[in-house]
Scaffold this active site. Sequence first.
Site, PDB file in Angstrom:
ATOM      1  N   ASN A  16      32.528  56.526  63.249  1.00 10.95           N
ATOM      2  CA  ASN A  16      33.148  57.608  62.487  1.00 10.95           C
ATOM      3  C   ASN A  16      32.313  58.870  62.582  1.00 10.95           C
ATOM      4  OD1 ASN A  16      32.113  58.699  59.659  1.00 10.95           O
ATOM      5  ND2 ASN A  16      31.348  56.593  59.825  1.00 10.95           N
ATOM      6  N   LEU A  40      33.502  61.490  60.351  1.00  9.28           N
ATOM      7  CA  LEU A  40      34.371  62.109  59.351  1.00  9.28           C
ATOM      8  C   LEU A  40      33.777  63.417  58.827  1.00  9.28           C
ATOM      9  CD1 LEU A  40      35.367  58.874  57.400  1.00  9.28           C
ATOM     10  CD2 LEU A  40      36.857  60.232  58.850  1.00  9.28           C
ATOM     11  N   GLY A  41      32.473  63.422  58.554  1.00 12.24           N
ATOM     12  CA  GLY A  41      31.821  64.647  58.088  1.00 12.24           C
ATOM     13  C   GLY A  41      32.069  64.953  56.617  1.00 12.24           C
ATOM     14  N   PHE A  42      31.979  63.908  55.776  1.00 12.33           N
ATOM     15  CA  PHE A  42      32.116  64.087  54.311  1.00 12.33           C
ATOM     16  C   PHE A  42      33.426  64.772  53.921  1.00 12.33           C
ATOM     17  CE2 PHE A  42      27.219  64.253  53.328  1.00 12.33           C
ATOM     18  CZ  PHE A  42      27.119  62.892  53.564  1.00 12.33           C
ATOM     19  N   SER A  78      23.787  60.430  56.455  1.00 10.18           N
ATOM     20  CA  SER A  78      24.982  60.571  57.278  1.00 10.18           C
ATOM     21  C   SER A  78      24.618  61.340  58.534  1.00 10.18           C
ATOM     22  CB  SER A  78      26.082  61.321  56.543  1.00 10.18           C
ATOM     23  OG  SER A  78      27.078  61.684  57.496  1.00 10.18           O
ATOM     24  N   ASN A  81      26.762  62.847  60.352  1.00 10.14           N
ATOM     25  CA  ASN A  81      27.893  63.716  60.683  1.00 10.14           C
ATOM     26  C   ASN A  81      27.884  65.076  59.988  1.00 10.14           C
ATOM     27  OD1 ASN A  81      29.061  61.727  62.420  1.00 10.14           O
ATOM     28  ND2 ASN A  81      29.631  60.600  60.572  1.00 10.14           N
ATOM     29  N   THR A  82      26.836  65.356  59.223  1.00  7.09           N
ATOM     30  CA  THR A  82      26.635  66.700  58.689  1.00  7.09           C
ATOM     31  C   THR A  82      25.356  67.210  59.351  1.00  7.09           C
ATOM     32  OG1 THR A  82      27.720  66.234  56.584  1.00  7.09           O
ATOM     33  CG2 THR A  82      26.169  68.061  56.607  1.00  7.09           C
ATOM     34  N   LYS A  88      19.710  56.459  50.088  1.00  9.64           N
ATOM     35  CA  LYS A  88      20.311  55.754  51.223  1.00  9.64           C
ATOM     36  C   LYS A  88      19.743  56.270  52.536  1.00  9.64           C
ATOM     37  CE  LYS A  88      24.656  54.108  53.190  1.00  9.64           C
ATOM     38  NZ  LYS A  88      26.092  53.938  52.930  1.00  9.64           N
ATOM     39  N   ASN A 136      22.600  53.250  56.526  1.00 13.98           N
ATOM     40  CA  ASN A 136      23.809  53.964  56.942  1.00 13.98           C
ATOM     41  C   ASN A 136      24.154  53.592  58.405  1.00 13.98           C
ATOM     42  OD1 ASN A 136      25.880  56.028  56.964  1.00 13.98           O
ATOM     43  ND2 ASN A 136      24.726  57.027  55.330  1.00 13.98           N
TER      44      ASN A 136
HETATM   45  C1  LIG Z   1      34.687  55.108  58.014  1.00 13.78           C
HETATM   46  C2  LIG Z   1      33.339  55.101  57.375  1.00 13.78           C
HETATM   47  C3  LIG Z   1      33.002  56.093  56.465  1.00 13.78           C
HETATM   48  C4  LIG Z   1      31.751  56.088  55.856  1.00 13.78           C
HETATM   49  N1  LIG Z   1      31.453  57.050  54.932  1.00 13.78           N
HETATM   50  C5  LIG Z   1      30.255  57.015  54.289  1.00 13.78           C
HETATM   51  C6  LIG Z   1      29.953  57.951  53.283  1.00 13.78           C
HETATM   52  O1  LIG Z   1      30.753  58.814  52.933  1.00 13.78           O
HETATM   53  N2  LIG Z   1      28.735  57.866  52.684  1.00 13.78           N
HETATM   54  C7  LIG Z   1      27.814  56.902  53.007  1.00 13.78           C
HETATM   55  O2  LIG Z   1      26.735  56.853  52.415  1.00 13.78           O
HETATM   56  N3  LIG Z   1      28.094  55.979  53.958  1.00 13.78           N
HETATM   57  C8  LIG Z   1      29.279  56.009  54.583  1.00 13.78           C
HETATM   58  N4  LIG Z   1      29.566  55.061  55.536  1.00 13.78           N
HETATM   59  C9  LIG Z   1      28.542  54.064  55.887  1.00 13.78           C
HETATM   60  C10 LIG Z   1      28.727  52.747  55.149  1.00 13.78           C
HETATM   61  O3  LIG Z   1      28.576  52.915  53.759  1.00 13.78           O
HETATM   62  C11 LIG Z   1      27.691  51.712  55.635  1.00 13.78           C
HETATM   63  O4  LIG Z   1      26.388  52.169  55.305  1.00 13.78           O
HETATM   64  C12 LIG Z   1      27.771  51.473  57.140  1.00 13.78           C
HETATM   65  O5  LIG Z   1      29.087  51.537  57.594  1.00 13.78           O
HETATM   66  C13 LIG Z   1      27.177  50.113  57.530  1.00 13.78           C
HETATM   67  O6  LIG Z   1      27.859  49.048  56.890  1.00 13.78           O
HETATM   68  P1  LIG Z   1      29.052  48.227  57.621  1.00 13.78           P
HETATM   69  O7  LIG Z   1      28.539  47.832  58.967  1.00 13.78           O
HETATM   70  O8  LIG Z   1      29.307  47.060  56.719  1.00 13.78           O
HETATM   71  O9  LIG Z   1      30.198  49.154  57.701  1.00 13.78           O
HETATM   72  C14 LIG Z   1      30.820  55.059  56.161  1.00 13.78           C
HETATM   73  C15 LIG Z   1      31.169  54.061  57.073  1.00 13.78           C
HETATM   74  C16 LIG Z   1      32.412  54.061  57.679  1.00 13.78           C
HETATM   75  C17 LIG Z   1      32.754  52.968  58.659  1.00 13.78           C
END
Ligand SMILES: Cc1cc2nc3c(=O)[nH]c(=O)nc-3n(C[C@H](O)[C@H](O)[C@H](O)COP(=O)(O)O)c2cc1C
Length: 346
Positions: free
Chosen positions: A109, A111-113, A170, A172-173, A208, A237
């Site tokens: 992803n 997405l960029g918040f 993140s 993405n920012t 985080k 993350n």
């Molecule tokens: C589509 C998507 C959006 C995410 N958005 C955020 C976010 O807004 N803030 C954040 O701290 N982590 C975000 N994450 C990261 C997840 O919280 C997690 O740390 C990461 O995906 C690893 O866990 P997983 O392998 O179980 O997905 C996002 C992950 C995905 C897949």
Amino acid sequence: MSGLHGLVTGALGKLDPEDAHGVAIAALKAGLGPRAEARDPTLAVDLAGLALPNAVGLAAGFDKNAEVGPAMLAAGFGFVECGTVTPLPQPGNPRPRLFRLTEDRAVINRLGFNNAGLEAFAANLARPRRGVLGANIGANKDAADRIGDYVTGLKRLWGLADYFTVNVSSPNTPGLRDLQQGEALAELLGRVAEARAALPGHAPVFLKAAPDLDEPAIEQICDAVATHGLDGAVVSNTTLSRPDDLRSASRGEAGGLSGAPLMALATRVLGLFRQAAAGRFPLIGVGGIASGADAYAKIRAGARAVQLYSALVFAGPGLVLEIRRDLAARLKADGFASVADAVGTA
Ligand SMILES: Cc1cc2nc3c(=O)[nH]c(=O)nc-3n(C[C@H](O)[C@H](O)[C@H](O)COP(=O)(O)O)c2cc1C
């Protein structure tokens, strides 16, 4: 996976991933999610003063605007982290920006918040609920004072969220990850700690972190967390790295990689955090969990609680109950009476 939720998850897998997520959120809002009792005597754990009915949580990013936290708690998660929320609403990056790597059981992803901002988030969090809901807070892309945005989020959501996660990881920012190091990190955590000290009552605050960190950086982060009296770290993350063995067509997309290919890296980094934290604060393990065995590996590596997101894309929200059952069985088989007994025993 079986029954109605399995069918629905299969159908969603044929849609554009971001559209599919929108459908899933709408269904959960309409009360169509699965239901499972959250309390599990073997998996209940105290996390920095939060009494979790079970140690398996929903990671940030699934519920960016705090719309379906209660539904996901009702589906059996022990805690739900909503966000990332930024002070002002922002659209995020242009679509497409979310990619399923089905062959790899992974997601990329950028997405960029994208989120509806603090006011909408606060209104949603104010609704009645049962269970532990955290707020993952971030900074607007164009903020003049990025650190100030974290303080703004903490203050606005104080009393509404059960805990806070300061997200500086993140990818993405642009530049956000710079807040993970040196002077910037010290200033961020100092200002967050100062703001919290001036607020009434108490709520835990976690940091985080990214998985793309070397040992000196991890030691510096752990010392800063302890120095400023934060309550724990969420590791990790998404990663900017790309394992060589990814097979899916979308593997070359820019963004953060999550899901199965992140499991080994994030667990190794979690182990480094455990060494560097040296018992000063608890860790929340996240990254690549898709089974009870994965959750158990995180706990053995040092996590007191775990979170997942990407595996739900492929297996649906019913997965949480499967993971909980298998995790509890594994703990018992190895002679552990509780999650707490197994933390860091690897
Ligand atoms: C589509 C998507 C959006 C995410 N958005 C955020 C976010 O807004 N803030 C954040 O701290 N982590 C975000 N994450 C990261 C997840 O919280 C997690 O740390 C990461 O995906 C690893 O866990 P997983 O392998 O179980 O997905 C996002 C992950 C995905 C897949």
